[in-house]
Design a protein around this motif. Structure first.
Motif: not given
Length: 278
Positions: A8-9, A23, A37, A39, A201, A203, A215-217
């Motif tokens: 999670k970012a 991330i 990464i 955002e 990812y 968004h 926001t999860y990768q």
């Protein structure tokens, strides 16, 4: 779709106080060949208007993609470009770049974009810097009969019997990046078996089969078909793929090299003015 791990970012700041979600993978393993990464997604101008004043880089590639709003890019190579919604910009920084990214005046209605860092292999870290963007030759798009859309930001992509190639096709680690938009309750399948690393990812919206949202990768096993299924609100996804470089990483701020001595040399070269100026 086989999930290897989920991240999670994390909320953080960069530049002159820009609020971002990040991330990070500077261990050289979890994201390899990618390093980071970032955002930036906000309708509040105070989150991003301070921008990213002039700063250096060495040993990485920066990949910027704007979905909403825009930045003006400037660097010591003489490039000065407005990067707006839909545009992509790539810098292979090599031995050194000085650049800035400042919000355009018409970006006051909000900003949504990404900056992705890729590691450069040791053999390329001290080559001359390179720059390319899609302001004149736009990223190609595949649209399926169900309304799903794949925008090829970097590399070559296949979907629904169609093949497209981005103007940006020389990223480190054979990097390929796409922005996938799925309407509500729609599904696509991508064959990513030609890559050693595949990342997703989220968004916007949700992935129905995972129930994960923005926001999860995810890291996926490329040996399995990548099936992406949206939820009731649809989904927006960055798909990132590449070949891991597998080299030792030494990281300090804007510099990514292979040893601590190389990092210290980067700092000395920067302070000696060897990166140039803008």
């Amino acid at each position: 779709m086989q999930i290897i791990r989920i991240n999670k970012a994390q909320a953080t700041q960069d530049g002159a106080g820009v609020n971002i979600s990040r991330i990070a993978g500077f261990d050289g393993k979890s994201l390899d060949p990618f390093l980071m990464i970032d955002e930036l997604k906000s309708d509040n101008s105070s989150d991003y208007m301070a921008g990213f004043p002039p700063h250096p880089h060495r040993g990485i590639e920066t990949f910027t993609y704007i979905r909403k709003g825009g930045f003006e890019h400037q660097d010591q190579m003489g490039n000065k470009k407005a990067i707006r919604a839909g545009d992509v910009q790539w810098m292979s920084t090599g031995r050194g770049v000085i650049h800035s990214e400042m919000p355009l005046s018409d970006a006051e209605q909000g900003m949504h974009g990404f900056q992705i860092w890729l590691n450069m292999p040791a053999k390329d870290k001290m080559r001359a810097p390179r720059y390319q963007d899609t302001t004149e030759h736009k990223a190609p798009v595949i649209t399926t009969n169900s309304g799903a859309e794949l925008k090829a930001l970097a590399g070559s992509w296949q979907l629904d019997g169609q093949t497209v190639q981005s103007p940006l096709n020389d990223l480190a680690g054979n990097g390929a990046i796409a922005d996938v938009t799925l309407p509500a309750d729609q599904q696509i399948t991508l064959d990513m078996s030609g890559y050693g690393k595949v990342l997703i990812y989220i968004h916007s919206g949700t992935l129905a089969d995972t129930r994960l949202s923005a926001t999860y990768q995810l890291e996926l096993d490329p040996a399995h078909p990548v099936t992406l299924q949206s939820g009731a609100q649809g989904a927006g996804l960055l798909v990132l793929a590449g070949q891991p470089i597998g080299e030792k990483i030494a990281h300090m701020g804007p510099f990514v090299m292979n040893t601590q001595e190389e990092l210290q040399q980067a700092v000395r070269d920067y302070h000696a003015g060897k990166f140039g100026s803008i």
